[in-house]
Design an enzyme around this catalytic site. Structure first.
Site, PDB file in Angstrom:
ATOM      1  N   LYS A 127       0.579   4.710   6.866  1.00 44.49           N
ATOM      2  CA  LYS A 127       0.071   5.550   5.770  1.00 44.49           C
ATOM      3  C   LYS A 127       0.758   6.918   5.847  1.00 44.49           C
ATOM      4  CE  LYS A 127      -3.047   2.343   4.843  1.00 44.49           C
ATOM      5  NZ  LYS A 127      -2.932   1.457   3.649  1.00 44.49           N
ATOM      6  N   SER A 149       0.807  -1.225   0.000  1.00 44.44           N
ATOM      7  CA  SER A 149       0.000   0.000   0.000  1.00 44.44           C
ATOM      8  C   SER A 149       0.843   1.280   0.000  1.00 44.44           C
ATOM      9  CB  SER A 149      -0.934   0.009   1.209  1.00 44.44           C
ATOM     10  OG  SER A 149      -0.189   0.104   2.414  1.00 44.44           O
TER      11      SER A 149
END
Length: 331
Positions: free
Chosen positions: A186, A116
């Site tokens: 993230k 990701s």
């Protein structure tokens, strides 16, 4: 009758030696007393024999044992150092304690389990996360790569492997990432007070300013991916996060139906990932991209210095005014 000899030297009578026939009695004298002096000479006193010149001054017949005791104390044998195998458990214990303290309060290593965050982070990379600055009130900033706990419902579909006992011990002391804790990594796009949005093929806008994300977004991916959003107002104390691989990241965009409208509480943030530590050929720092420093993106921060400066200037002006007023009015 014969004459009697009287000893008058000491004022007492001395015993007399019996005289033989036709001889007068003579007094008996001790060897330590003075001997009779010859006519015309003075009597000499018997002196003790001089000490042996070979003996040093102040020498006595009594032995001095203090020097021997001091010498004996200094000649005690030093303790032998312990064998290395006896010291090894202590060294290991200290090392594990330090590792636990560092992992708890300073830095912790995390492993990247997915794609990701490509191309910034690859699957299998080990990153170091700063856990110290949050203790001093540091908050997540735009552009930082952060690790945070699952806010709830983000990883429901992701199975959690059961670690073996060795992995549990290593993760407890910080030498391995914990498999039981559900953590995500993230990039922070917006913070509390910001408005964030993205439509069509982008770009992502923060407070109306378009972000230039070419330096970190996965090549070929669009800024919004397949999920447009916004405008969303990020509440105070929360952050909006997105993965760098926008087509392969279940980030804030996909959890707008949950509490916080897809945002993450700052209290869930473990810390900022500041470097790739492993493998060696992947070593690199994780800086904040320049696009987050563009003028006008942080309206609240731009107004804060002016407000703080005004608040600090008011007491100084009031103090100076009182001082001048006091000097003009004599008491």
């Amino acid at each position: 009758m014969g004459d009697l000899a009287v000893g008058a030297r000491s004022g007492t009578e001395e015993p007399e030696e019996p005289a033989g026939r036709g001889e007068p009695a003579r007094p008996v004298t001790s060897s330590v007393h003075q001997s009779p002096a010859r006519p015309g000479t003075q009597a000499q006193t018997q002196r003790p024999a001089p000490a042996d010149s070979s003996d040093p001054p102040g020498r006595s017949d009594t032995l001095d044992t203090s020097a021997g005791e001091e010498a004996g104390g200094g000649m005690k044998k030093a303790k032998k150092p312990r064998a290395f195998w006896k010291e090894l458990p202590i060294l290991i214990g200290i090392a594990l304690l330090l590792a636990l303290l560092i992992k708890t309060f300073l830095v912790q290593a995390f492993s990247i389990p997915s794609d990701s965050m490509q191309d910034t982070l690859q699957r299998g990379d080990r990153v170091l996360v700063d856990k110290l600055t949050p203790w001093f009130g540091s908050k997540p900033q735009r552009g930082e790569v952060v690790v945070f706990h699952d806010p709830g419902g983000w990883l429901n579909e992701t199975p959690t492997p059961e670690p073996n006992p060795v992995q549990k011990v290593l993760s407890f002391i910080g030498l391995m990432p914990s498999a039981e804790e559900k953590d995500l990594i993230k990039r922070v796009i917006a913070v509390g007070g910001d408005t964030v949005e993205c439509h069509g093929t982008g770009p992502v806008k923060v407070n109306g300013k378009a972000l230039k994300e070419d330096s970190y977004v996965f090549p070929g991916a669009t800024p919004c991916g397949d999920r447009a959003f916004g405008p969303i107002h990020v509440p105070k104390g929360r952050i909006w996060v997105m993965g760098d691989h926008r087509d392969d990241s279940l980030d804030s965009r996909y959890h707008q139906n949950l509490k916080g409208n897809g945002t993450v509480s700052e209290n869930e943030v473990v810390g900022r990932a500041f470097t790739i530590a492993w493998p060696v050929n992947r070593w690199a720092m994780l800086p904040v991209p320049d696009t987050f420093d563009q003028p006008g993106i942080n309206k609240a921060a731009a107004a804060a210095p002016a407000a703080l400066g005004l608040a600090g200037a008011v007491p100084i002006v009031m103090w100076r005014r009182r001082r001048l007023t006091g000097t003009r009015n004599p008491r």
